[in-house]
Design a protein around this motif. Structure first.
Motif, PDB file in Angstrom:
ATOM      1  N   PHE A  68      72.066 -40.711 -58.004  1.00  0.00           N
ATOM      2  CA  PHE A  68      72.956 -40.354 -56.619  1.00  0.00           C
ATOM      3  C   PHE A  68      74.177 -39.291 -57.171  1.00  0.00           C
ATOM      4  N   LYS A  69      74.533 -39.441 -58.501  1.00  0.00           N
ATOM      5  CA  LYS A  69      75.778 -38.823 -58.991  1.00  0.00           C
ATOM      6  C   LYS A  69      75.421 -37.228 -58.654  1.00  0.00           C
ATOM      7  N   ASN A  70      74.105 -36.744 -59.032  1.00  0.00           N
ATOM      8  CA  ASN A  70      73.729 -35.767 -59.009  1.00  0.00           C
ATOM      9  C   ASN A  70      73.977 -35.044 -57.548  1.00  0.00           C
TER      10      ASN A  70
ATOM     11  N   ASP B 192      80.840 -34.933 -49.194  1.00  0.00           N
ATOM     12  CA  ASP B 192      80.759 -35.185 -47.685  1.00  0.00           C
ATOM     13  C   ASP B 192      78.788 -35.117 -47.515  1.00  0.00           C
ATOM     14  N   MET B 193      78.329 -34.130 -48.298  1.00  0.00           N
ATOM     15  CA  MET B 193      76.702 -34.376 -48.374  1.00  0.00           C
ATOM     16  C   MET B 193      76.592 -35.783 -48.811  1.00  0.00           C
ATOM     17  N   GLY B 194      76.957 -36.293 -49.900  1.00  0.00           N
ATOM     18  CA  GLY B 194      76.712 -37.534 -50.362  1.00  0.00           C
ATOM     19  C   GLY B 194      76.935 -38.625 -49.244  1.00  0.00           C
ATOM     20  N   ASP B 195      77.942 -38.506 -48.512  1.00  0.00           N
ATOM     21  CA  ASP B 195      78.043 -39.547 -47.596  1.00  0.00           C
ATOM     22  C   ASP B 195      77.044 -39.551 -46.614  1.00  0.00           C
ATOM     23  N   ASP B 196      76.740 -38.100 -46.312  1.00  0.00           N
ATOM     24  CA  ASP B 196      75.827 -38.212 -45.131  1.00  0.00           C
ATOM     25  C   ASP B 196      74.273 -38.965 -45.818  1.00  0.00           C
TER      26      ASP B 196
END
Length: 386
Positions: A253-255, A263-267
């Motif tokens: 997920f870090k990638n 913000d995209m990680g939160d999505d």
């Protein structure tokens, strides 16, 4: 049905099903404090009532009926001596308190109404109007005590002031008619106050419910948080149930955060949570433990091991906001739990199974194996000694 709808409308807004128990508890707590003051007020005022009794009413009305009210008020103080504790009392306890207060107030209202009519009818013309006035004050006290309860306050007011207003209106005297009108206006005002108070209590319960819900849900994904998951676990532990815990972790997920931003990680986390939420039905709890780590918890009978493989397939085939496929690893552990302290061991086993899945290539499910874990510990110990 028509009159019931009118009474319900006068009593206040409807109570949603998910708030009824909390509203009942708050209402009972509210009524206890007011009823104690009410009954104490009755006891203190009864000597004055007896002293001012109509000479023509007879000893039964002058002294017998006040003694009945004294007995009811004393009984009320005794029955309401124990407060409602939100942590230990049940909804049934709260309903019992509400019913007790209502019965005592209704009986007091009926006795008071008989006292008022008998005293009014037998008093001299120049003093008879005082008795309805005295009764009106007592009735408004009763109505205020029951202001939080739908329909009950109205029933007490009608029993208390209905006969009084009818008797006054029947005499044809101007001042009696004026007082009867004032009584009706006072009852109407009291009903409006009941409705307002009822609405305020309901708003308070709704706010408490929302606060409790927020405290038990992850603000980003809407899933249960660790606190809610622990409460779910403790419910199983109290019953000595066999439970199954699946710890689900997004691979690499870090990638995603590094390449597309947080913000995209939160999505992506929200989309991932929606996939898990599909399985949160019945007694299955889906929670976010923190970061990209999630969990499914339920009894071993409910949470089938095949669900883990199904979740992996759904994750691989799902559309993700950043436009790329993601995978996850899942660690599974089972245990018969008997207390909150068993959580640490269960989570530790699922976590070790998860790291085995990560170390063996990710995108897979691994169940905790006590023998494999013991062998791994021995190998690790030998490696450190070497």
């Amino acid at each position: 049905m028509f009159w019931r709808s009118i009474l319900n409308g006068l009593g206040g807004p409807g109570i949603p099903a998910h708030l009824r128990d909390d509203f009942t508890m708050l209402t009972a707590h509210h009524m206890i404090g007011q009823a104690r003051l009410l009954f104490a007020g009755f006891i203190l005022s009864l000597p004055v009532v007896a002293y001012g009794a109509s000479p023509g009413a007879g000893p039964l009305v002058a002294y017998g009926l006040p003694l009945v009210v004294l007995a009811l008020a004393t009984l009320g103080l005794i029955l309401l001596a124990r407060p409602i504790d939100f942590d230990t009392s049940t909804t049934q306890d709260a309903r019992r308190v509400i019913a007790t207060v209502w019965k005592l107030c209704l009986l007091s209202a009926a006795v008071g109404s008989v006292w008022c009519i008998a005293s009014w009818a037998s008093a001299p013309v120049e003093t008879r109007i005082y008795y309805p006035a005295i009764m009106s004050l007592g009735a408004l006290m009763l109505g205020y005590c029951l202001t939080a309860v739908r329909g009950i306050g109205l029933s007490v007011l009608l029993v208390t002031l209905g006969p009084v207003a009818a008797a006054l209106a029947s005499t044809g005297q101007v001042m009696d008619a004026v007082l009867a009108t004032a009584v009706v206006i006072a009852v109407g005002f009291q009903l409006l106050m009941m409705r307002r108070h009822h609405h305020l209590l309901l708003s308070l319960v709704e706010e408490r419910y929302r606060s409790a819900e927020l405290a038990r849900h992850d603000p980003l994904t809407g899933l249960a948080n660790r606190r809610a998951l622990m409460e779910h676990f403790e419910g199983f532990a109290e019953r000595g149930r066999a439970v199954r815990l699946m710890v689900v972790d997004i691979d690499r997920f870090k990638n995603i955060n590094d390449r597309f931003g947080h913000d995209m990680g939160d999505d992506v986390l929200r989309a991932f949570a929606e996939l898990l939420a599909i399985h949160a039905r019945g007694e299955i709890c889906a929670a976010r433990l923190g970061g990209e780590e999630f969990a499914l918890l339920a009894s071993a009978d409910t949470l089938d091991p095949a669900i883990a493989l199904q979740v992996l397939g759904e994750i691989r085939g799902a559309y993700m906001p950043h436009g790329e496929q993601i995978t996850a690893s899942i660690g599974v552990a089972d245990a018969v739990v008997a207390g909150p302290e068993d959580w640490t061991a269960l989570y530790g086993e699922a976590d070790r199974a998860l790291y085995r899945a990560k170390n063996e290539g990710r995108n897979r499910v691994m169940s905790f194996d006590a023998e494999a874990a013991s062998s791994a510990q021995i190998e690790a110990l030998r490696a450190r000694r070497a």
